[in-house]
Design an enzyme around this catalytic site. Structure first.
Site, PDB file in Angstrom:
ATOM      1  N   GLU A  28      71.007 158.757  61.687  1.00 12.84           N
ATOM      2  CA  GLU A  28      71.410 160.168  61.775  1.00 12.84           C
ATOM      3  C   GLU A  28      70.920 160.918  60.545  1.00 12.84           C
ATOM      4  OE1 GLU A  28      75.278 163.070  62.371  1.00 12.84           O
ATOM      5  OE2 GLU A  28      75.603 161.031  61.664  1.00 12.84           O
ATOM      6  N   LEU A  58      77.652 156.932  58.581  1.00  8.76           N
ATOM      7  CA  LEU A  58      79.039 157.347  58.341  1.00  8.76           C
ATOM      8  C   LEU A  58      79.401 158.425  59.340  1.00  8.76           C
ATOM      9  CD1 LEU A  58      80.898 156.031  56.388  1.00  8.76           C
ATOM     10  CD2 LEU A  58      80.672 157.978  54.865  1.00  8.76           C
ATOM     11  N   ASP A  59      80.181 158.022  60.305  1.00  8.53           N
ATOM     12  CA  ASP A  59      80.583 158.931  61.378  1.00  8.53           C
ATOM     13  C   ASP A  59      81.935 159.552  61.067  1.00  8.53           C
ATOM     14  OD1 ASP A  59      82.504 158.722  64.084  1.00  8.53           O
ATOM     15  OD2 ASP A  59      80.666 159.920  64.246  1.00  8.53           O
ATOM     16  N   ASP A  73      74.503 155.283  62.825  1.00  7.93           N
ATOM     17  CA  ASP A  73      75.170 156.446  62.232  1.00  7.93           C
ATOM     18  C   ASP A  73      75.908 155.870  61.035  1.00  7.93           C
ATOM     19  OD1 ASP A  73      77.527 159.052  63.335  1.00  7.93           O
ATOM     20  OD2 ASP A  73      76.640 158.567  61.381  1.00  7.93           O
TER      21      ASP A  73
HETATM   22  P1  FBP Z   1      79.097 163.192  62.581  1.00  7.52           P
HETATM   23  O1  FBP Z   1      78.434 161.919  62.868  1.00  7.52           O
HETATM   24  O2  FBP Z   1      78.195 164.214  61.983  1.00  7.52           O
HETATM   25  O3  FBP Z   1      80.338 163.019  61.846  1.00  7.52           O
HETATM   26  O4  FBP Z   1      79.516 163.887  64.015  1.00  7.52           O
HETATM   27  C1  FBP Z   1      80.204 163.269  64.941  1.00  7.52           C
HETATM   28  C2  FBP Z   1      81.678 163.678  64.952  1.00  7.52           C
HETATM   29  O5  FBP Z   1      82.164 163.916  63.673  1.00  7.52           O
HETATM   30  C3  FBP Z   1      82.525 162.639  65.660  1.00  7.52           C
HETATM   31  O6  FBP Z   1      82.905 161.610  64.825  1.00  7.52           O
HETATM   32  C4  FBP Z   1      83.713 163.450  66.113  1.00  7.52           C
HETATM   33  O7  FBP Z   1      84.361 162.900  67.225  1.00  7.52           O
HETATM   34  C5  FBP Z   1      83.091 164.806  66.429  1.00  7.52           C
HETATM   35  O8  FBP Z   1      81.835 164.859  65.731  1.00  7.52           O
HETATM   36  C6  FBP Z   1      83.966 165.916  65.951  1.00  7.52           C
HETATM   37  O9  FBP Z   1      83.363 167.097  66.335  1.00  7.52           O
HETATM   38  P2  FBP Z   1      84.210 168.467  66.348  1.00  7.52           P
HETATM   39  O10 FBP Z   1      84.612 168.725  64.944  1.00  7.52           O
HETATM   40  O11 FBP Z   1      83.236 169.466  66.926  1.00  7.52           O
HETATM   41  O12 FBP Z   1      85.373 168.236  67.258  1.00  7.52           O
END
Ligand code: FBP
Length: 342
Positions: free
Chosen positions: A113, A134-135, A132
């Protein structure tokens, strides 16, 4: 008198079932070794690759735990291709996993990512990994559970030759292994190699993962729904209808905002996570290659289901690295119900 004493003989308390020394379970290394013959091409490389991921996750876990003390909070000031502000821990985790996988030598290409294009690691490697690092970026600075998501593919072109697009743009159904690390109240590594799903809990004083959740099964039904209702005005009518269906039955709304944490809870308790297409993200927000394919593989291996509201996630053709998709994942009957309203 025979000198040798068998493990469980006579009246002596059996070492195995002694309650004095609580059994700590099977170490990840031992588990990987014991199950290596399940892997297609079981030549030890995939085992080593899983070990490399586990090692990098331990380092990231250590840094996540003390981020506030070592100036690792906040953004670095740059953005990734998706336009997300890169958090310091995003960049750090990306470096830690890339280094561990580069050093291991099993991976020829890494899709992340945090990298605009794939990273060419080593032509001799037989595996391609999408990650990814760090998700749950929005939760990093507020001490809420976050995670790492990974998908492992076998390269299509012969090792030692230049990497081809067909090595990179593989469908989810081509994954040979996938999983996630959850940095939560405890740190867990959960993965599948296509033979069920197993969860390991990290024991920081021993620096090792131990089998704590063998052969995880996702309940076919549940009463938890996870969706960002703050965006409800831009959801389609079928999605709004499904939310109402859940409310009419007084299901519990739970949305942490970290995909890995929401997915993990719903897998253990029964539930559904939905990130549909929205006005802001008409193709969905989540990325197919390093967020959805891995969790779809884990979900299906645990008896759950994962679609984009219509098609099976694992069958979706991959046309580009950072391709987005709508994501419906969780208990089989709940996903079917959400789709049926579509
Ligand atoms: P990242 O990998 O950039 O963190 O994006 C994914 C994410 O953060 C998911 O972990 C989460 O479920 C979603 O996006 C939250 O999105 P939102 O803040 O639009 O609800």
């Amino acid at each position: 008198m025979s000198m040798q004493r068998s493990f469980n003989n006579g009246n002596a308390p059996s070492i195995e079932s002694s309650r004095i020394a609580h059994s700590i379970g099977t170490a990840l290394d031992r588990f990987i070794k014991n199950n290596q013959d399940q892997f297609a091409y079981a030549s030890g490389e995939l085992s080593q690759l899983l070990r490399d991921i586990a090692l990098a996750s331990k380092v990231v876990n250590r840094e996540v735990n003390k981020a506030g003390l070592i100036d690792l909070m906040g953004a670095v000031g740059s953005q990734n291709l998706a336009g997300d502000d890169q958090q310091k821990l995003d960049v750090l985790a990306n470096i830690r996993f890339t280094r561990a996988l580069a050093k291991g030598g099993e991976v020829c290409a890494l899709i992340s990512e945090e990298s605009d294009t794939y990273v060419d690691l080593n032509n001799e490697g037989k595996y391609v990994i999408a990650i990814d690092p760090l998700d749950g970026s929005s939760n990093i600075d507020v001490n809420v559970s976050i995670g790492t998501i990974f998908s492992i593919y076998r390269r299509k072109s012969p090792a030692g030759t230049p990497i081809q697009p067909s090595d990179i743009l593989q469908k989810g159904s081509d994954q040979v292994a996938a999983g996630y690390v959850l940095y939560g109240s405890s740190t867990m590594l959960v993965y599948t190699t296509g033979h069920g799903v197993n969860g390991f809990t990290y024991e920081p004083t021993l620096g090792e993962y131990f089998l704590s959740h063998p052969q995880l099964k996702m309940p076919e039904d549940g009463k938890i729904y996870s969706i960002n209702e703050g965006l409800a005005n831009s959801f389609s009518a079928p999605v709004q209808a499904y939310i109402q269906y859940c409310k009419d039955r007084q299901y519990t709304a739970r949305y942490i905002g970290s995909l890995v944490a929401d997915f993990h809870r719903n897998m253990l308790k029964g539930g559904i996570y939905i990130y549909p297409a929205t006005a802001k993200s008409p193709n969905g927000k989540l990325r197919l290659m390093y967020e959805c394919n891995a969790l779809a593989f884990v979900a299906e291996q645990a008896g759950g289901s994962a679609t984009n509201g219509k098609d099976r996630i694992l069958d979706i053709e991959v046309k580009e690295l950072h391709q987005r998709t709508a994501f419906y994942v969780g208990s089989k009957n709940m996903v079917e119900k959400a789709e049926s309203l579509g």
